[in-house]
Design a protein around this motif. Structure first.
Motif, PDB file in Angstrom:
ATOM      1  N   LEU A   1      22.888  19.120 -11.648  1.00 51.81           N
ATOM      2  CA  LEU A   1      21.851  19.666 -12.533  1.00 51.81           C
ATOM      3  C   LEU A   1      21.288  18.572 -13.437  1.00 51.81           C
ATOM      4  CD1 LEU A   1      20.283  22.058 -13.760  1.00 51.81           C
ATOM      5  CD2 LEU A   1      22.275  22.502 -15.216  1.00 51.81           C
ATOM      6  N   LEU A   2      22.169  17.734 -13.971  1.00 47.26           N
ATOM      7  CA  LEU A   2      21.724  16.646 -14.846  1.00 47.26           C
ATOM      8  C   LEU A   2      20.905  15.618 -14.076  1.00 47.26           C
ATOM      9  CD1 LEU A   2      21.662  15.241 -17.555  1.00 47.26           C
ATOM     10  CD2 LEU A   2      23.881  14.204 -17.007  1.00 47.26           C
TER      11      LEU A   2
ATOM     12  N   GLU B   1      27.714  30.382 -12.783  1.00 48.27           N
ATOM     13  CA  GLU B   1      28.455  29.678 -13.827  1.00 48.27           C
ATOM     14  C   GLU B   1      29.690  28.991 -13.258  1.00 48.27           C
ATOM     15  OE1 GLU B   1      30.235  30.593 -18.296  1.00 48.27           O
ATOM     16  OE2 GLU B   1      29.996  32.234 -16.867  1.00 48.27           O
TER      17      GLU B   1
ATOM     18  N   CYS C   1      17.708  26.619 -17.099  1.00 49.40           N
ATOM     19  CA  CYS C   1      18.607  25.499 -17.413  1.00 49.40           C
ATOM     20  C   CYS C   1      17.998  24.177 -16.951  1.00 49.40           C
ATOM     21  CB  CYS C   1      19.961  25.704 -16.741  1.00 49.40           C
ATOM     22  SG  CYS C   1      20.918  27.086 -17.397  1.00 49.40           S
TER      23      CYS C   1
ATOM     24  N   GLU D   1      16.962  21.292 -19.612  1.00 44.82           N
ATOM     25  CA  GLU D   1      17.593  19.978 -19.474  1.00 44.82           C
ATOM     26  C   GLU D   1      16.542  18.898 -19.248  1.00 44.82           C
ATOM     27  OE1 GLU D   1      21.169  18.508 -19.163  1.00 44.82           O
ATOM     28  OE2 GLU D   1      20.781  19.891 -20.812  1.00 44.82           O
TER      29      GLU D   1
ATOM     30  N   VAL E   1      28.072  26.197 -10.066  1.00 46.35           N
ATOM     31  CA  VAL E   1      26.988  25.231 -10.202  1.00 46.35           C
ATOM     32  C   VAL E   1      27.562  23.842 -10.473  1.00 46.35           C
ATOM     33  CG1 VAL E   1      26.649  25.484 -12.700  1.00 46.35           C
ATOM     34  CG2 VAL E   1      24.728  24.828 -11.242  1.00 46.35           C
ATOM     35  N   ASP E   2      26.980  22.854  -9.837  1.00 47.48           N
ATOM     36  CA  ASP E   2      27.375  21.458 -10.018  1.00 47.48           C
ATOM     37  C   ASP E   2      26.584  20.902 -11.201  1.00 47.48           C
ATOM     38  OD1 ASP E   2      27.805  18.742  -9.933  1.00 47.48           O
ATOM     39  OD2 ASP E   2      27.718  18.606  -7.745  1.00 47.48           O
ATOM     40  N   GLU E   3      27.226  20.807 -12.361  1.00 47.63           N
ATOM     41  CA  GLU E   3      26.505  20.395 -13.565  1.00 47.63           C
ATOM     42  C   GLU E   3      26.044  18.941 -13.498  1.00 47.63           C
ATOM     43  OE1 GLU E   3      27.424  21.792 -17.368  1.00 47.63           O
ATOM     44  OE2 GLU E   3      28.726  23.396 -16.682  1.00 47.63           O
ATOM     45  N   SER E   4      26.773  18.101 -12.769  1.00 45.99           N
ATOM     46  CA  SER E   4      26.319  16.713 -12.610  1.00 45.99           C
ATOM     47  C   SER E   4      25.053  16.678 -11.762  1.00 45.99           C
ATOM     48  CB  SER E   4      27.419  15.861 -11.965  1.00 45.99           C
ATOM     49  OG  SER E   4      27.715  16.299 -10.650  1.00 45.99           O
TER      50      SER E   4
END
Length: 282
Positions: A135-136, A127, A264, A268, A130-133
């Motif tokens: 992941l997207l 949490e 996730c 996504e 993690v690199d959410e960009s």
């Protein structure tokens, strides 16, 4: 002049990989390549002379010395001693891991408490880091694919099965690459530029999965990699990769954070795919 990392480096090899990953971006490009080689070939660093190692890395011996000093060691020999320490801690047979766990559980914690604590710490790290960009971006690549091919062996196999099941349920066309290594390689060569390989591999990394990534990138097929380190052989500059690191308990590594990240990624992907389908139908 090479910047020297001021933080004292680990003296235990098992702590060196995550530590070096955190400081990887501080190194010049030339020394980054040395770091990748060192992490992928610890036995070479531990057992060979600096001249022999330099030849294999295609750098000068002075570059190896510069690398060791740049990450905080006094010199190459000081760094090599840490890699030599790793040779004394080769992976234990599972029977020995079980005995080790039972001894520690009897003295301190139950097996359940050890695993739940490791799982909780792994998910907390996920949490936080993690690199959410990323992941997207990885989800967008999967959602836009004509077909998602999923590959992984050993400890990665449950993740492969779970991703395949979830993606199919979410309406994303996907298949599992399986079979003998040469057969899987042949299938990988058939991937088109609008296909995506979802590759999953964790240390010590399976050669077959690495080969599949090499084949796809060479043929301009996109790759999304799920792995445990920036220094992983399937984490490349020309693919989309996500990192997750699991805490160990007596040599056993769970999949708590990995499965969380996989879920996730799948959700996504399903969300983006639904948005794309909606636009096509309006």
């Amino acid at each position: 002049m090479t910047k020297i990392i001021q933080v004292k480096p680990p003296r235990v090899f098992s702590e060196l990989k995550p530590w070096l990953q955190d400081h990887y971006q501080d190194l010049p490009k030339r020394l980054q390549s040395v770091a990748v080689f060192a992490m992928h070939n610890p036995d070479v660093i531990a057992l060979n002379t600096i001249a022999s190692i330099s030849d294999q890395v295609s750098v000068t011996p002075s570059t190896m010395v510069r690398f060791a000093k740049s990450i905080g060691y006094q010199g190459f020999s000081d760094m090599q001693a840490v890699f030599q320490e790793s040779m004394r801690h080769v992976p234990q047979p599972y029977s020995e891991r079980l005995n080790s766990m039972q001894r520690s559980a009897g003295r301190e914690q139950t097996v359940l408490s050890q695993f739940t604590q490791a799982a909780a710490e792994s998910i907390t790290r996920l949490e936080q880091k993690v690199d959410e960009s990323a992941l997207l971006k990885a989800s967008e690549q999967l959602a836009q694919a004509r077909m998602v091919y999923i590959a992984g062996q050993g400890r990665a196999e449950p993740v492969v099965a779970y991703l395949h099941y979830t993606l199919v349920k979410l309406g994303v066309q996907s298949v599992v690459l399986s079979g003998m290594p040469h057969s899987m390689a042949d299938k990988a060569r058939m991937l088109q530029t609008d296909d995506v390989l979802l590759a999953i591999s964790f240390s010590p990394y399976t050669a077959n999965t690495r080969e599949l990534v090499d084949i796809c990138l060479l043929n301009k097929a996109k790759v999304v990699a799920l792995t445990d380190s920036t220094l992983s052989p399937i984490a490349r500059a020309d693919d989309f990769h996500l990192e997750v690191l699991e805490d160990e308990v007596s040599g056993f590594r769970g999949l708590s954070a990995t499965m969380c990240l996989a879920l996730c990624l799948a959700v996504e992907t399903g969300r983006v795919r639904a948005e794309l389908d909606k636009k096509l139908n309006t």
